[in-house]
Write a protein that holds these residues in place. Structure first.
Motif, PDB file in Angstrom:
ATOM      1  N   ASP A 156      51.140  95.602   8.381  1.00 52.74           N
ATOM      2  CA  ASP A 156      51.129  94.976   9.710  1.00 52.74           C
ATOM      3  C   ASP A 156      50.353  93.664   9.688  1.00 52.74           C
ATOM      4  OD1 ASP A 156      52.699  96.701  11.151  1.00 52.74           O
ATOM      5  OD2 ASP A 156      51.051  97.951  11.834  1.00 52.74           O
ATOM      6  N   SER A 157      49.155  93.708   9.106  1.00 55.32           N
ATOM      7  CA  SER A 157      48.303  92.509   9.053  1.00 55.32           C
ATOM      8  C   SER A 157      48.942  91.432   8.182  1.00 55.32           C
ATOM      9  CB  SER A 157      46.924  92.877   8.493  1.00 55.32           C
ATOM     10  OG  SER A 157      46.283  93.817   9.332  1.00 55.32           O
ATOM     11  N   LEU A 158      49.470  91.835   7.031  1.00 56.08           N
ATOM     12  CA  LEU A 158      50.084  90.865   6.119  1.00 56.08           C
ATOM     13  C   LEU A 158      51.314  90.222   6.753  1.00 56.08           C
ATOM     14  CD1 LEU A 158      50.137  89.500   3.374  1.00 56.08           C
ATOM     15  CD2 LEU A 158      51.437  91.446   2.488  1.00 56.08           C
ATOM     16  N   PHE A 159      52.080  91.018   7.487  1.00 55.83           N
ATOM     17  CA  PHE A 159      53.277  90.481   8.140  1.00 55.83           C
ATOM     18  C   PHE A 159      52.894  89.380   9.134  1.00 55.83           C
ATOM     19  CE2 PHE A 159      56.346  90.313  11.590  1.00 55.83           C
ATOM     20  CZ  PHE A 159      57.538  90.166  10.890  1.00 55.83           C
TER      21      PHE A 159
ATOM     22  N   LYS B 252      47.860  79.790   3.714  1.00 53.92           N
ATOM     23  CA  LYS B 252      47.903  80.358   2.361  1.00 53.92           C
ATOM     24  C   LYS B 252      46.552  80.908   1.963  1.00 53.92           C
ATOM     25  CE  LYS B 252      51.555  77.831  -0.089  1.00 53.92           C
ATOM     26  NZ  LYS B 252      51.820  76.877  -1.176  1.00 53.92           N
ATOM     27  N   VAL B 253      45.501  80.163   2.277  1.00 52.27           N
ATOM     28  CA  VAL B 253      44.132  80.602   1.945  1.00 52.27           C
ATOM     29  C   VAL B 253      43.823  81.924   2.633  1.00 52.27           C
ATOM     30  CG1 VAL B 253      41.683  80.055   2.255  1.00 52.27           C
ATOM     31  CG2 VAL B 253      43.261  78.294   1.453  1.00 52.27           C
TER      32      VAL B 253
ATOM     33  N   ALA C  23      53.180  83.715  10.260  1.00 53.82           N
ATOM     34  CA  ALA C  23      52.589  82.439  10.693  1.00 53.82           C
ATOM     35  C   ALA C  23      52.780  81.379   9.622  1.00 53.82           C
ATOM     36  CB  ALA C  23      51.098  82.630  10.996  1.00 53.82           C
ATOM     37  N   LEU C  24      52.587  81.760   8.353  1.00 50.61           N
ATOM     38  CA  LEU C  24      52.784  80.826   7.235  1.00 50.61           C
ATOM     39  C   LEU C  24      54.240  80.390   7.135  1.00 50.61           C
ATOM     40  CD1 LEU C  24      51.962  79.353   4.642  1.00 50.61           C
ATOM     41  CD2 LEU C  24      52.210  81.518   3.420  1.00 50.61           C
ATOM     42  N   ALA C  25      55.156  81.359   7.267  1.00 56.43           N
ATOM     43  CA  ALA C  25      56.594  81.053   7.153  1.00 56.43           C
ATOM     44  C   ALA C  25      57.039  80.084   8.242  1.00 56.43           C
ATOM     45  CB  ALA C  25      57.406  82.347   7.214  1.00 56.43           C
TER      46      ALA C  25
ATOM     47  N   LYS D 261      55.150  77.842   9.844  1.00 56.88           N
ATOM     48  CA  LYS D 261      54.597  76.510   9.539  1.00 56.88           C
ATOM     49  C   LYS D 261      55.376  75.862   8.397  1.00 56.88           C
ATOM     50  CE  LYS D 261      51.098  76.588  12.436  1.00 56.88           C
ATOM     51  NZ  LYS D 261      51.062  75.674  13.592  1.00 56.88           N
ATOM     52  N   SER D 262      55.696  76.662   7.385  1.00 56.10           N
ATOM     53  CA  SER D 262      56.432  76.136   6.232  1.00 56.10           C
ATOM     54  C   SER D 262      57.827  75.686   6.627  1.00 56.10           C
ATOM     55  CB  SER D 262      56.514  77.210   5.138  1.00 56.10           C
ATOM     56  OG  SER D 262      57.226  76.736   4.022  1.00 56.10           O
ATOM     57  N   THR D 263      58.495  76.486   7.468  1.00 58.05           N
ATOM     58  CA  THR D 263      59.843  76.129   7.937  1.00 58.05           C
ATOM     59  C   THR D 263      59.805  74.851   8.766  1.00 58.05           C
ATOM     60  OG1 THR D 263      60.511  78.461   7.977  1.00 58.05           O
ATOM     61  CG2 THR D 263      61.820  76.927   9.293  1.00 58.05           C
ATOM     62  N   GLU D 264      58.796  74.755   9.641  1.00 53.63           N
ATOM     63  CA  GLU D 264      58.665  73.558  10.474  1.00 53.63           C
ATOM     64  C   GLU D 264      58.417  72.325   9.600  1.00 53.63           C
ATOM     65  OE1 GLU D 264      56.126  71.960  14.363  1.00 53.63           O
ATOM     66  OE2 GLU D 264      55.655  73.923  13.483  1.00 53.63           O
ATOM     67  N   LYS D 265      57.618  72.507   8.552  1.00 48.15           N
ATOM     68  CA  LYS D 265      57.343  71.398   7.632  1.00 48.15           C
ATOM     69  C   LYS D 265      58.626  70.945   6.942  1.00 48.15           C
ATOM     70  CE  LYS D 265      55.065  70.396   3.274  1.00 48.15           C
ATOM     71  NZ  LYS D 265      54.410  70.990   2.101  1.00 48.15           N
ATOM     72  N   LYS D 266      59.410  71.902   6.458  1.00 55.37           N
ATOM     73  CA  LYS D 266      60.667  71.571   5.776  1.00 55.37           C
ATOM     74  C   LYS D 266      61.640  70.879   6.718  1.00 55.37           C
ATOM     75  CE  LYS D 266      60.424  75.153   2.224  1.00 55.37           C
ATOM     76  NZ  LYS D 266      60.945  76.467   1.758  1.00 55.37           N
TER      77      LYS D 266
END
Length: 420
Positions: A179-182, A412-413, A187-189, A191-196
């Protein structure tokens, strides 16, 4: 006061105490009713989920966590026991104290706990590979760390969903971990998608600029010839002489003041009426035409002009007194100025010149060579404007990409710390 002895509750508590050694207390529900004892719906659902996981693992050769394997192992036995409770019930003799203090023996329907526990102990592990929950999580962490370094975020999310289902016990270490990792990875995914998306947008705009610059270079080579071609057409048509006359008229201070009075008074009058009376003027479109292009408006007739003179005479001081160019002493002086024959003749002459210019321009537009030359110049100007606009947008996109890159690294950190 001695409470009444509840034999059903007594038996249920003893059975619950035994079963909870094999199935977590907070997941075990035993209900009593007219038809006897039965497992709670939530417990049955939990056991059935564990069965589904084991069936899937058998087909896919997956490894499942020990907590789920135990629910399958002991839950299956628990279901069988409750489906055949008669085989595990006995009559027990209990000593009880009556309300008056006398001791007496009671016969109650009880459970053969030794027989039931023997069934639990004889139960076999599920026919699949299983690992202790924490070992399962440690192995997953190693795998996810490598995938994270390769930026395979979507694959990790997909794997999280699959592995999370393997932990059927709510609030277990595995369930909480995934649950926590998801949440962190989602959130990372994002941000990464928005960056791409911004990187793609930047590339698109840069390609568009390069394409426009290439087209602009071709147009630029032809631009001097096209401009000269237009100049020759304009000289030949006599349009330059008319423009000179028009410019001379605009230099006349009285005519310039007349146009200021006309446009400013109409504009402020419209606002005043709409504000004070909350209504639109019938002549609104005509007034707007005169305000925008007083020398080219074609709907100016005697009736409309009388209305305009009346507005200027009756409201001119109120509407224009704040302007530094307004030098009149009274309404009559203002009216006398706007109806002055010399000024009106110049105004009429200016409108006539504008009409002549429009007619000549319309005639030249019909000539294919002139039309093409003019379009080339307009195309050049428009493409130059588009390039300027795109070049202004690019630094904003680059700044957003830089900001998102930092946010991606921060996310990521967080995940690396969570997986370590």
């Amino acid at each position: 006061m001695v409470s009444k002895f509840d034999s059903k509750e007594y038996a249920k508590k003893r059975l619950f105490s035994l079963c909870s050694k094999y199935i977590p207390k907070d997941q075990l529900k035993i209900n009593t009713g007219r038809k006897g004892y039965r497992l709670g719906e939530s417990t049955i659902e939990l056991i059935n989920r564990s069965k589904a996981i084991v069936n899937r693992a058998e087909k896919s050769n997956e490894t499942i966590p020990e907590s789920t394997a135990n629910i399958f192992r002991y839950g299956t036995i628990c279901q069988e026991i409750f489906e055949n409770l008669g085989l595990y019930q006995v009559i027990s003799q209990l000593k009880s104290r009556s309300r008056r203090g006398y001791r007496k023996e009671l016969e109650v329907v009880d459970f053969d706990l030794r027989k039931i526990e023997l069934e639990f102990k004889k139960s076999a592990n599920p026919p699949v590979k299983c690992q202790k929950d924490m070992k399962f999580i440690r192995n997953v962490k190693k795998s996810y760390l490598k995938m994270l370094n390769d930026e395979k975020f979507s694959l990790i999310l997909k794997d999280i969903n699959k592995n999370q289902e393997l932990f059927v016990v709510e609030d277990s270490d595995g369930k909480n971990f995934f649950d926590s990792l998801f949440r962190l990875l989602n959130a990372l995914a994002k941000k990464s998608t928005e960056k791409k998306e911004h990187e793609i947008l930047l590339e698109q705009k840069q390609k568009e600029i390069a394409k426009l610059n290439s087209s602009l270079a071709e147009l630029k080579a032809e631009l001097p010839r096209k401009k000269r071609q237009i100049e020759l057409y304009r000289e030949k048509s006599g349009i330059l002489k008319i423009i000179s006359k028009k410019e001379l008229l605009f230099l006349d201070p009285d005519l310039s003041l007349f146009l200021k009075i006309l446009t400013t008074s109409l504009e402020r009058y419209m606002k005043m009426i709409e504000r004070r009376e909350s209504r639109n003027l019938e002549q609104k479109e005509d007034f707007l035409g005169l305000i925008l292009e007083p020398t080219r408006f074609q709907g100016l007739n005697e009736e409309l002009w009388r209305q305009i003179v009346f507005i200027i005479e009756t409201h001119g001081f109120e509407l224009l007194s704040g302007k530094n160019w307004f030098k009149f002493e009274d309404p009559s002086e203002l009216r006398q100025f706007v109806v002055q024959k010399d000024i009106l003749e110049k105004f009429a002459q200016l409108r006539k010149l504008e009409k002549e210019l429009d007619e000549i321009e319309a005639k030249m537009q019909k000539d294919p060579q002139y039309f093409q030359a003019q379009n080339s110049i307009q195309d050049f100007d428009e493409k130059g404007s588009i390039i300027a606009k795109l070049e202004k947008e690019i630094p904003e996109i680059q700044e957003k990409i830089f900001s998102l890159s930092q946010e991606v690294e921060e996310e990521k950190v967080k995940i690396l710390q969570f997986l370590s």
